[in-house]
Design a protein around this motif. Structure first.
Motif, PDB file in Angstrom:
ATOM      1  N   THR A 154       1.160  -9.621  35.322  1.00  0.00           N
ATOM      2  CA  THR A 154       1.193  -8.352  36.047  1.00  0.00           C
ATOM      3  C   THR A 154       1.427  -7.233  35.047  1.00  0.00           C
ATOM      4  O   THR A 154       2.300  -7.317  34.189  1.00  0.00           O
ATOM      5  CB  THR A 154       2.267  -8.311  37.158  1.00  0.00           C
ATOM      6  N   LEU A 155       0.592  -6.221  35.168  1.00  0.00           N
ATOM      7  CA  LEU A 155       0.626  -5.084  34.252  1.00  0.00           C
ATOM      8  C   LEU A 155       0.966  -3.813  35.009  1.00  0.00           C
ATOM      9  O   LEU A 155       0.720  -3.705  36.205  1.00  0.00           O
ATOM     10  CB  LEU A 155      -0.752  -4.891  33.607  1.00  0.00           C
ATOM     11  N   CYS A 156       1.492  -2.841  34.290  1.00  0.00           N
ATOM     12  CA  CYS A 156       1.671  -1.500  34.834  1.00  0.00           C
ATOM     13  C   CYS A 156       0.420  -0.712  34.454  1.00  0.00           C
ATOM     14  O   CYS A 156       0.208  -0.411  33.282  1.00  0.00           O
ATOM     15  CB  CYS A 156       2.925  -0.852  34.260  1.00  0.00           C
ATOM     16  N   LYS A 157      -0.432  -0.420  35.436  1.00  0.00           N
ATOM     17  CA  LYS A 157      -1.666   0.316  35.171  1.00  0.00           C
ATOM     18  C   LYS A 157      -1.370   1.802  35.185  1.00  0.00           C
ATOM     19  O   LYS A 157      -0.890   2.338  36.175  1.00  0.00           O
ATOM     20  CB  LYS A 157      -2.741  -0.002  36.214  1.00  0.00           C
ATOM     21  N   PRO A 158      -1.626   2.485  34.078  1.00  0.00           N
ATOM     22  CA  PRO A 158      -1.417   3.936  34.058  1.00  0.00           C
ATOM     23  C   PRO A 158      -2.476   4.668  34.878  1.00  0.00           C
ATOM     24  O   PRO A 158      -3.580   4.159  35.085  1.00  0.00           O
ATOM     25  CB  PRO A 158      -1.563   4.308  32.578  1.00  0.00           C
ATOM     26  N   SER A 159      -2.136   5.852  35.342  1.00  0.00           N
ATOM     27  CA  SER A 159      -3.128   6.661  36.056  1.00  0.00           C
ATOM     28  C   SER A 159      -4.219   7.079  35.079  1.00  0.00           C
ATOM     29  O   SER A 159      -4.025   7.102  33.861  1.00  0.00           O
ATOM     30  CB  SER A 159      -2.480   7.889  36.688  1.00  0.00           C
ATOM     31  N   LEU A 161      -8.908  -2.018  31.794  1.00  0.00           N
ATOM     32  CA  LEU A 161      -7.660  -2.710  31.473  1.00  0.00           C
ATOM     33  C   LEU A 161      -7.874  -4.224  31.476  1.00  0.00           C
ATOM     34  O   LEU A 161      -7.432  -4.927  30.564  1.00  0.00           O
ATOM     35  CB  LEU A 161      -6.582  -2.308  32.479  1.00  0.00           C
ATOM     36  N   VAL A 162      -8.577  -4.722  32.478  1.00  0.00           N
ATOM     37  CA  VAL A 162      -8.850  -6.165  32.575  1.00  0.00           C
ATOM     38  C   VAL A 162      -9.735  -6.618  31.413  1.00  0.00           C
ATOM     39  O   VAL A 162      -9.532  -7.712  30.862  1.00  0.00           O
ATOM     40  CB  VAL A 162      -9.479  -6.512  33.938  1.00  0.00           C
ATOM     41  N   ALA A 163     -10.667  -5.799  31.003  1.00  0.00           N
ATOM     42  CA  ALA A 163     -11.529  -6.145  29.853  1.00  0.00           C
ATOM     43  C   ALA A 163     -10.691  -6.312  28.586  1.00  0.00           C
ATOM     44  O   ALA A 163     -10.955  -7.199  27.766  1.00  0.00           O
ATOM     45  CB  ALA A 163     -12.601  -5.077  29.653  1.00  0.00           C
ATOM     46  N   ARG A 164      -9.663  -5.492  28.424  1.00  0.00           N
ATOM     47  CA  ARG A 164      -8.774  -5.611  27.261  1.00  0.00           C
ATOM     48  C   ARG A 164      -7.967  -6.904  27.330  1.00  0.00           C
ATOM     49  O   ARG A 164      -7.745  -7.551  26.309  1.00  0.00           O
ATOM     50  CB  ARG A 164      -7.857  -4.396  27.170  1.00  0.00           C
ATOM     51  N   VAL A 165      -7.532  -7.290  28.533  1.00  0.00           N
ATOM     52  CA  VAL A 165      -6.818  -8.563  28.700  1.00  0.00           C
ATOM     53  C   VAL A 165      -7.758  -9.714  28.360  1.00  0.00           C
ATOM     54  O   VAL A 165      -7.357 -10.682  27.699  1.00  0.00           O
ATOM     55  CB  VAL A 165      -6.263  -8.710  30.134  1.00  0.00           C
ATOM     56  N   VAL A 221     -10.298 -14.460  32.949  1.00  0.00           N
ATOM     57  CA  VAL A 221      -9.472 -13.629  33.824  1.00  0.00           C
ATOM     58  C   VAL A 221     -10.236 -13.348  35.115  1.00  0.00           C
ATOM     59  O   VAL A 221     -11.468 -13.313  35.130  1.00  0.00           O
ATOM     60  CB  VAL A 221      -9.059 -12.289  33.158  1.00  0.00           C
ATOM     61  N   THR A 222      -9.487 -13.174  36.189  1.00  0.00           N
ATOM     62  CA  THR A 222     -10.063 -12.865  37.487  1.00  0.00           C
ATOM     63  C   THR A 222      -9.291 -11.708  38.081  1.00  0.00           C
ATOM     64  O   THR A 222      -8.064 -11.694  38.058  1.00  0.00           O
ATOM     65  CB  THR A 222      -9.975 -14.082  38.433  1.00  0.00           C
ATOM     66  N   VAL A 227       1.314  -1.482  39.885  1.00  0.00           N
ATOM     67  CA  VAL A 227       1.308  -2.883  39.485  1.00  0.00           C
ATOM     68  C   VAL A 227      -0.093  -3.466  39.689  1.00  0.00           C
ATOM     69  O   VAL A 227      -0.663  -3.360  40.766  1.00  0.00           O
ATOM     70  CB  VAL A 227       2.338  -3.689  40.308  1.00  0.00           C
ATOM     71  N   LEU A 228      -0.600  -4.084  38.635  1.00  0.00           N
ATOM     72  CA  LEU A 228      -1.925  -4.694  38.682  1.00  0.00           C
ATOM     73  C   LEU A 228      -1.806  -6.176  38.340  1.00  0.00           C
ATOM     74  O   LEU A 228      -1.496  -6.529  37.199  1.00  0.00           O
ATOM     75  CB  LEU A 228      -2.868  -4.010  37.687  1.00  0.00           C
ATOM     76  N   PRO A 229      -2.032  -7.063  39.324  1.00  0.00           N
ATOM     77  CA  PRO A 229      -2.022  -8.495  39.008  1.00  0.00           C
ATOM     78  C   PRO A 229      -3.356  -8.915  38.386  1.00  0.00           C
ATOM     79  O   PRO A 229      -4.413  -8.503  38.847  1.00  0.00           O
ATOM     80  CB  PRO A 229      -1.834  -9.154  40.379  1.00  0.00           C
TER      81      PRO A 229
END
Length: 143
Positions: A19-24, A31-35, A42-43, A55-57
């Motif tokens: 779980t990430l804190c997604k900035p505005s 963000l998911v591409a960076r993960v 990743v899904t 919060v971004l799961p």
């Protein structure tokens, strides 16, 4: 755990989920591409609009895997509860303490670069409950 995700705020990490804190003003997809540069499979099970922080799961498994299906089923079954706090400008929804509900179908669409949702008869059923926590005057307004 010290995860190799520089410049990302990791809120929690566990078996199959991050779980990430997604900035505005940052797209969920970016963000998911960076993960995905660190974790090859990743899904995305939920997304936040670009202007929204929160919060971004991110599921650390291939789409279609049992792990991904488990999390997708929780979202599809509306077992996941999301709370949003926003500052709005425009017509008032009432005095502080007012509560209400909006039920309208939402359709999500985009061109790959930008994704957004709007009320549409073609969308999925959605329910939003709101609570006016406080009222603020716009700077320069009177009263």
């Amino acid at each position: 755990a010290d995860l190799p995700l520089p410049d990302m705020e990791v809120l929690s990490y566990g078996p199959g989920i991050l779980t990430l804190c997604k900035p505005s003003m940052q797209r969920t997809e970016d963000l998911v591409a960076r993960v995905a540069e660190v974790y090859p499979h990743v899904t995305v099970v939920s997304r936040l609009d670009s202007p929204t922080s929160g919060v971004l799961p991110v599921i650390l498994a291939e789409d279609g895997s049992n792990v991904a299906k488990c999390f997708q089923a929780q979202f599809a079954g509306r077992l996941v509860h999301k709370d949003y706090v926003c500052l709005c400008e425009g017509s008032s929804l009432g005095v502080a303490g007012t509560t209400g509900e909006v039920q309208a179908p939402l359709r999500t669409f985009g061109d790959g670069q930008s994704v957004r949702s709007e009320v549409s008869e073609l969308g999925k059923a959605a329910k939003t409950e709101y609570w006016v926590r406080a009222r603020y005057l716009h700077p320069g307004s009177s009263g």
